[in-house]
Design an enzyme around this catalytic site. Structure first.
Site, short mmCIF file in Angstrom:
data_model
loop_
_atom_site.label_atom_id
_atom_site.label_comp_id
_atom_site.label_asym_id
_atom_site.label_seq_id
_atom_site.Cartn_x
_atom_site.Cartn_y
_atom_site.Cartn_z
N ARG A 48 -124.69 -16.51 36.77
CA ARG A 48 -125.34 -16.67 38.08
C ARG A 48 -124.83 -17.81 38.94
O ARG A 48 -125.31 -18.02 40.04
CB ARG A 48 -126.87 -16.74 37.96
CG ARG A 48 -127.44 -15.52 37.30
CD ARG A 48 -128.86 -15.25 37.59
NE ARG A 48 -129.76 -16.35 37.41
CZ ARG A 48 -131.05 -16.28 37.71
NH1 ARG A 48 -131.56 -15.16 38.17
NH2 ARG A 48 -131.83 -17.32 37.53
N ASP A 49 -123.86 -18.59 38.48
CA ASP A 49 -123.29 -19.64 39.34
C ASP A 49 -121.84 -19.91 38.98
O ASP A 49 -121.46 -21.05 38.71
CB ASP A 49 -124.13 -20.91 39.25
CG ASP A 49 -123.80 -21.92 40.35
OD1 ASP A 49 -123.26 -21.51 41.40
OD2 ASP A 49 -124.08 -23.12 40.15
N PRO A 50 -121.00 -18.86 38.99
CA PRO A 50 -119.58 -19.10 38.65
C PRO A 50 -118.84 -19.75 39.81
O PRO A 50 -118.92 -19.30 40.94
CB PRO A 50 -119.05 -17.69 38.38
CG PRO A 50 -119.90 -16.82 39.24
CD PRO A 50 -121.27 -17.46 39.27
N ASN A 54 -117.81 -25.23 37.62
CA ASN A 54 -118.47 -24.84 36.37
C ASN A 54 -117.49 -24.28 35.34
O ASN A 54 -117.90 -23.73 34.33
CB ASN A 54 -119.57 -23.80 36.65
CG ASN A 54 -120.78 -24.43 37.28
OD1 ASN A 54 -121.02 -25.62 37.13
ND2 ASN A 54 -121.54 -23.64 38.00
N GLY A 86 -128.45 -19.55 42.92
CA GLY A 86 -127.39 -20.41 42.47
C GLY A 86 -125.98 -20.07 42.94
O GLY A 86 -125.05 -20.77 42.59
#
Length: 94
Positions: A48-50, A54, A86
């Site tokens: 959900r937050d690539p 990250n 996100g």
């Protein structure tokens, strides 16, 4: 193979500017990221937050998926219909 971290992919890109990555380097990093995401999906985890901040890079340029604070366990084949969470603007699907 070294597992010692060397910062994020965002850091690596910043350090390399203005020199571009060659196609082989890009492909190796991309395949490593895909394998990491595949591993998460096999464990029913949705990241959900690539984004480049990250993705952590080892000293030998192997990507490792991090930043799982917004990740979510997927139950069965449940469709993810929640509002977007996100996702960073630069990394959102159009």
């Amino acid at each position: 193979m070294s597992h010692e971290l060397d910062g994020t992919l965002a850091d690596t890109i910043s350090r390399r500017k203005p020199k571009l990555f060659d196609e082989e380097e890009i492909l190796e990093i991309f395949i490593g990221i895909c394998r990491g995401i595949e591993c998460l999906h096999e464990k029913n985890i949705l990241h959900r937050d690539p984004k480049t901040a990250n993705i952590f890079m080892t000293k030998d340029s192997q990507p490792k998926i991090g930043g799982l604070g917004l990740s979510k366990m997927i139950e069965g084949l449940k469709y993810m219909s929640e509002r977007m969470t996100g996702l960073s603007n630069y990394y959102m699907a159009p």
